[in-house]
Design a protein around this motif. Structure first.
Motif, mmCIF file in Angstrom:
data_model
loop_
_atom_site.group_PDB
_atom_site.id
_atom_site.type_symbol
_atom_site.label_atom_id
_atom_site.label_comp_id
_atom_site.label_asym_id
_atom_site.label_seq_id
_atom_site.Cartn_x
_atom_site.Cartn_y
_atom_site.Cartn_z
ATOM 1 N N MET A 272 15.223 -12.959 -45.176
ATOM 2 C CA MET A 272 15.152 -11.499 -45.322
ATOM 3 C C MET A 272 14.281 -10.996 -44.186
ATOM 4 O O MET A 272 13.205 -11.546 -43.962
ATOM 5 C CB MET A 272 14.535 -11.157 -46.677
ATOM 6 N N GLN A 273 14.752 -9.981 -43.452
ATOM 7 C CA GLN A 273 13.887 -9.389 -42.426
ATOM 8 C C GLN A 273 13.069 -8.270 -43.054
ATOM 9 O O GLN A 273 13.566 -7.540 -43.924
ATOM 10 C CB GLN A 273 14.706 -8.838 -41.257
ATOM 11 N N VAL A 274 11.853 -8.128 -42.590
ATOM 12 C CA VAL A 274 10.989 -7.053 -43.082
ATOM 13 C C VAL A 274 10.328 -6.361 -41.895
ATOM 14 O O VAL A 274 9.802 -7.009 -40.989
ATOM 15 C CB VAL A 274 9.967 -7.565 -44.131
ATOM 16 N N PHE A 275 10.455 -5.057 -41.893
ATOM 17 C CA PHE A 275 9.866 -4.217 -40.848
ATOM 18 C C PHE A 275 8.937 -3.261 -41.574
ATOM 19 O O PHE A 275 9.380 -2.328 -42.229
ATOM 20 C CB PHE A 275 10.989 -3.509 -40.086
ATOM 21 N N GLY A 276 7.647 -3.563 -41.486
ATOM 22 C CA GLY A 276 6.694 -2.767 -42.244
ATOM 23 C C GLY A 276 5.504 -2.387 -41.400
ATOM 24 O O GLY A 276 5.411 -2.753 -40.223
ATOM 25 N N MET A 277 4.602 -1.644 -42.010
ATOM 26 C CA MET A 277 3.377 -1.239 -41.315
ATOM 27 C C MET A 277 2.292 -1.023 -42.356
ATOM 28 O O MET A 277 2.577 -0.601 -43.487
ATOM 29 C CB MET A 277 3.620 0.017 -40.491
ATOM 30 N N ALA A 278 1.052 -1.333 -41.979
ATOM 31 C CA ALA A 278 -0.049 -1.204 -42.925
ATOM 32 C C ALA A 278 -0.222 0.244 -43.392
ATOM 33 O O ALA A 278 -0.755 0.502 -44.467
ATOM 34 C CB ALA A 278 -1.340 -1.715 -42.295
ATOM 35 N N GLU A 279 0.259 1.200 -42.582
ATOM 36 C CA GLU A 279 0.168 2.615 -42.954
ATOM 37 C C GLU A 279 1.076 2.958 -44.126
ATOM 38 O O GLU A 279 0.943 4.011 -44.726
ATOM 39 C CB GLU A 279 0.548 3.501 -41.759
ATOM 40 N N GLY A 280 2.060 2.085 -44.414
ATOM 41 C CA GLY A 280 2.930 2.368 -45.550
ATOM 42 C C GLY A 280 4.320 1.799 -45.384
ATOM 43 O O GLY A 280 4.520 0.604 -45.623
ATOM 44 N N LEU A 281 5.249 2.644 -44.957
ATOM 45 C CA LEU A 281 6.686 2.314 -44.938
ATOM 46 C C LEU A 281 6.996 0.830 -44.733
ATOM 47 O O LEU A 281 6.528 0.218 -43.771
ATOM 48 C CB LEU A 281 7.383 3.110 -43.824
ATOM 49 N N VAL A 282 7.802 0.284 -45.625
ATOM 50 C CA VAL A 282 8.302 -1.093 -45.476
ATOM 51 C C VAL A 282 9.817 -1.078 -45.677
ATOM 52 O O VAL A 282 10.323 -0.483 -46.634
ATOM 53 C CB VAL A 282 7.647 -2.058 -46.482
ATOM 54 N N ASN A 283 10.517 -1.742 -44.748
ATOM 55 C CA ASN A 283 11.978 -1.882 -44.814
ATOM 56 C C ASN A 283 12.312 -3.350 -45.027
ATOM 57 O O ASN A 283 11.687 -4.225 -44.416
ATOM 58 C CB ASN A 283 12.612 -1.443 -43.488
ATOM 59 N N TYR A 284 13.294 -3.606 -45.858
ATOM 60 C CA TYR A 284 13.773 -4.976 -46.072
ATOM 61 C C TYR A 284 15.293 -5.002 -45.923
ATOM 62 O O TYR A 284 15.968 -4.055 -46.356
ATOM 63 C CB TYR A 284 13.506 -5.437 -47.505
ATOM 64 N N THR A 285 15.837 -6.104 -45.379
ATOM 65 C CA THR A 285 17.254 -6.342 -45.619
ATOM 66 C C THR A 285 17.355 -6.736 -47.094
ATOM 67 O O THR A 285 16.347 -7.063 -47.725
ATOM 68 C CB THR A 285 17.808 -7.456 -44.700
ATOM 69 N N ARG A 286 18.562 -6.664 -47.654
ATOM 70 C CA ARG A 286 18.696 -6.893 -49.083
ATOM 71 C C ARG A 286 19.395 -8.218 -49.367
ATOM 72 O O ARG A 286 20.162 -8.713 -48.536
ATOM 73 C CB ARG A 286 19.485 -5.750 -49.742
ATOM 74 N N LEU A 287 19.147 -8.754 -50.572
ATOM 75 C CA LEU A 287 19.740 -10.045 -50.943
ATOM 76 C C LEU A 287 21.270 -9.973 -50.955
ATOM 77 O O LEU A 287 21.936 -10.987 -50.751
ATOM 78 C CB LEU A 287 19.204 -10.501 -52.304
ATOM 79 N N ASP A 288 21.831 -8.786 -51.165
ATOM 80 C CA ASP A 288 23.293 -8.686 -51.156
ATOM 81 C C ASP A 288 23.848 -8.143 -49.834
ATOM 82 O O ASP A 288 25.022 -7.816 -49.744
ATOM 83 C CB ASP A 288 23.806 -7.880 -52.365
ATOM 84 N N ASP A 289 23.006 -8.065 -48.793
ATOM 85 C CA ASP A 289 23.529 -7.710 -47.462
ATOM 86 C C ASP A 289 24.324 -8.880 -46.890
ATOM 87 O O ASP A 289 23.994 -10.049 -47.155
ATOM 88 C CB ASP A 289 22.362 -7.413 -46.492
ATOM 89 N N ASP A 290 25.346 -8.578 -46.071
ATOM 90 C CA ASP A 290 26.076 -9.674 -45.423
ATOM 91 C C ASP A 290 25.236 -10.261 -44.289
ATOM 92 O O ASP A 290 24.230 -9.678 -43.871
ATOM 93 C CB ASP A 290 27.446 -9.202 -44.910
ATOM 94 N N GLU A 291 25.642 -11.440 -43.803
ATOM 95 C CA GLU A 291 24.817 -12.154 -42.829
ATOM 96 C C GLU A 291 24.572 -11.328 -41.574
ATOM 97 O O GLU A 291 23.465 -11.308 -41.033
ATOM 98 C CB GLU A 291 25.448 -13.512 -42.462
ATOM 99 N N GLU A 292 25.614 -10.616 -41.091
ATOM 100 C CA GLU A 292 25.446 -9.827 -39.875
ATOM 101 C C GLU A 292 24.304 -8.827 -40.025
ATOM 102 O O GLU A 292 23.483 -8.649 -39.127
ATOM 103 C CB GLU A 292 26.750 -9.072 -39.532
ATOM 104 N N THR A 293 24.275 -8.161 -41.170
ATOM 105 C CA THR A 293 23.232 -7.163 -41.417
ATOM 106 C C THR A 293 21.852 -7.833 -41.452
ATOM 107 O O THR A 293 20.883 -7.303 -40.892
ATOM 108 C CB THR A 293 23.506 -6.430 -42.743
ATOM 109 N N VAL A 294 21.783 -8.994 -42.071
ATOM 110 C CA VAL A 294 20.485 -9.673 -42.211
ATOM 111 C C VAL A 294 19.957 -10.145 -40.852
ATOM 112 O O VAL A 294 18.753 -10.093 -40.604
ATOM 113 C CB VAL A 294 20.590 -10.873 -43.194
ATOM 114 N N VAL A 295 20.851 -10.575 -39.967
ATOM 115 C CA VAL A 295 20.354 -11.096 -38.689
ATOM 116 C C VAL A 295 20.263 -10.026 -37.601
ATOM 117 O O VAL A 295 19.575 -10.239 -36.600
ATOM 118 C CB VAL A 295 21.168 -12.320 -38.165
ATOM 119 N N THR A 296 20.913 -8.893 -37.778
ATOM 120 C CA THR A 296 20.902 -7.887 -36.698
ATOM 121 C C THR A 296 20.114 -6.623 -37.023
ATOM 122 O O THR A 296 19.942 -5.767 -36.155
ATOM 123 C CB THR A 296 22.338 -7.453 -36.317
ATOM 124 N N THR A 297 19.634 -6.463 -38.260
ATOM 125 C CA THR A 297 18.847 -5.261 -38.570
ATOM 126 C C THR A 297 17.495 -5.644 -39.160
ATOM 127 O O THR A 297 17.284 -6.789 -39.560
ATOM 128 C CB THR A 297 19.556 -4.323 -39.586
#
Ligand code: OOB
Length: 560
Positions: free
Chosen positions: A351-376
């Motif tokens: 799972m990729q995670v793009f977050g920041m200590a200031e708040g906002l956190v983004n995750y790829t999801r367990l039901d995302d396809d492989e392309e989404t998980v590796v490219t976003t």
């Protein structure tokens, strides 16, 4: 003697003076707070009560494992009782609600005990990293007017007691130094607990629970006040996305003080769900893989350079890694090709995670396809995370185009602690945080990090503010001017390079002399420039500013 801070920018003294008590930690306007409560995001929980409730619900379940040097475990009941005794001991020594306590412990059980003890009395941990040295610690203690500083005796070959003695001498507010281990001239943490109940009346859910550090683009790191309400919401959201539950066994590989292993979903998310947290003393596969096997670890979080090392070591590993279900990777951009190799090498999901200590956190999801998980880099936790992607003038870009990421939401701060001057530019008038990241959004709402507009070096997830290092190097008697920039690095993603112009007539210097000078100033080792180049002049932009882009593109990156 005054505390040396490497910055003149909006200096701590001037900002502290400009701040009234209520404005220490800017907060959400009432209409937003009401909305977040009505939506069920903020539920009035606090960390102190959270642990109490878990201990009542499943007292004998193992909450925490510290495997080294001897394996120690804490059940939920033991952790809860320990937090009480320690809280009572802190209170008996005059530490109370709202007081700041600089916490600098590596991944040891005492870290978790101390944090929950402070949560219980409403004192605020200030999360220093194990790598921080005199400059950073001195600044955190003086700027926050800390009453206590918690350290290990020695860690990674460094004696923290000596550092504490130096900082204490120049920080009048600092009344206590507590040491996990041999205390030397200070107080042993083991002597603090008293057999009494902690004082009544803990913190309110809307109050700050702790001060987290910003990666920083300025001369000194800014402090991030996170409330019980907002942080616990981000834990619940993260747990749901990552599938964290009572069976989760989370390995804390990165420093426990960092926001990523703390809350994405991290050790706090795991404790919230009633799972088991295992602390890893070092992040290398030689240390971590045997622990994964022995402790049947199901989940962990890594920065990209570590994920690379683990991916390389995985196939040849003699240990059984089959318990591992999910590895989160974030903190810096994870290359697509590297991302594709992780699952085959470690036999678990990514799972990729793009977050920041200031708040906002983004995750790829367990039901995302492989392309989404590796490219976003994933999509936000909350339906109430507001995302704006804008051009230099602040206008929204067309859907799918890249631009500056601004965000506002139920767990993104509205301002740094005691930093009104900085807050005026770091946030828009309507409360959006300017992340400094350049992103684009895919049709599915996932974000792709394309670059960065902020002046920062992301050294494999560790953030370096060039200004901070430039200010240090400028103090060298032979240096006329300096510019610190990021250069691409195959392993770390980025490394730091200092371009130095020597004073006319100064004796030539070796790169090592500049590096030593920075190190001797007492800063975290990861901030010492990886490379130093001596030049006659900097390339300039049209308006006469040093062009960091051109410095980057002309950088020579040979080994030093
Ligand atoms: C995490 O937090 P910080 O505060 O150390 O750093 C935040 C910055 C972001 O603004 C971005 O520039 C960079 O780190 N970043 C990424 C990234 N994750 C963070 N850049 C590209 N790709 C990613 N996946 O680093 C942090 C906090 C919570 C969870 C995860 C990371």
């Amino acid at each position: 003697a005054p505390v040396v801070t490497p910055s003149g920018e909006g200096g701590p003294a001037s900002e502290a003076l400009a701040t009234t008590p209520g404005a220490d930690a800017p907060t959400w306007p009432p209409e937003f707070a009401e909305r977040y409560r009505a939506a069920g995001h903020w539920r009035g929980e606090t960390f102190g009560r959270m642990l109490r409730e878990r201990a009542a619900a499943h007292p004998d379940r193992i909450a925490l494992v510290d495997p080294a040097p001897e394996r120690r475990t804490w059940t939920y009941r033991e952790l809860d009782e320990r937090a009480d005794r320690l809280a009572a001991g802190f209170a008996a020594r005059g530490i109370g609600r709202g007081d700041r306590v600089v916490l600098q412990l590596p991944n040891v059980g005492e870290f978790v005990e101390v944090v929950f003890a402070l949560f219980r009395i409403g004192a605020l941990p200030v999360y220093a990293l194990p790598a921080h040295r005199d400059t950073e610690i001195g600044y955190f203690c003086s700027f926050t007017e800390a009453v206590a500083y918690v350290i290990p005796d020695r860690h990674a070959g460094f004696d923290h007691r000596a550092l504490a003695a130096r900082v204490r001498e120049r920080t009048p507010t600092l009344r206590h130094v507590f040491v996990a281990g041999d205390p030397g001239v200070h107080t042993a943490l083991a002597d603090v607990p008293v057999d009494a109940d902690p004082p009544e009346g803990g913190p309110e859910p809307h109050e700050p629970a702790f001060l987290q550090l910003s990666g920083g683009t300025t001369g000194v790191p800014k402090l991030i006040p996170r409330t019980h309400d907002d942080y616990i919401y981000s834990l619940r959201g993260s747990n749901e996305i990552c599938g964290v539950g009572a069976d989760t066994r989370f390995l804390v590989v990165l420093p426990a003080a960092h926001n990523f292993p703390m809350s994405s979903p991290g050790w706090l998310g795991t404790l919230y769900a009633g799972g088991t947290v295992v602390l890893c003393p070092r992040p290398d596969p030689e240390t971590a893989f045997p622990l994964i096997e022995r402790e049947r670890i199901t989940m962990t979080g890594l920065v990209p350079p570590l994920a690379l090392v683990w991916t390389e070591a995985g196939p040849a590993a003699r240990q059984d890694l089959s318990s591992l279900e999910l590895v989160l990777v974030g903190g810096a951009k994870y290359g697509e090709e590297a991302a594709r190799r992780l699952t085959p090498a470690l036999g678990c999901r990514l799972m990729q995670v793009f977050g920041m200590a200031e708040g906002l956190v983004n995750y790829t999801r367990l039901d995302d396809d492989e392309e989404t998980v590796v490219t976003t880099q994933g999509r936000p936790i909350s339906p109430d995370d507001e995302i704006r992607i804008v051009d230099d003038a602040g206008n929204a870009v067309a859907e799918g185009e890249f631009g500056h990421l601004l965000t506002r939401g139920p767990y993104t701060i509205r301002g740094y602690w005691r930093a009104p001057a900085h807050n005026a530019t770091a946030f828009t008038e309507d409360g959006f945080y300017r992340t400094g990241d350049i992103v684009r959004r895919t049709p599915t709402g996932h974000l792709v990090v394309e670059g960065r507009a902020k002046d920062q070096i992301n050294r494999g997830g560790e953030k370096v503010a060039p200004t901070e290092i430039e200010n240090i190097i400028l103090a060298h008697p032979s240096v006329h001017d300096v510019s610190v920039v990021a250069v691409a690095d195959e392993y770390l993603g980025e490394r730091s390079l200092a371009y130095v112009i020597l004073r006319a007539g100064a004796e030539p210097l070796k790169p090592a002399a500049i590096k030593r000078f920075v190190r001797e100033r007492g800063v975290a080792a990861y901030k010492v420039p990886d490379l130093v180049e001596f030049v006659g002049a900097f390339p300039h932009t049209g308006v006469g500013k040093v062009s960091k882009n051109r410095l980057r593109s002309t950088a020579v990156t040979h080994e030093q």
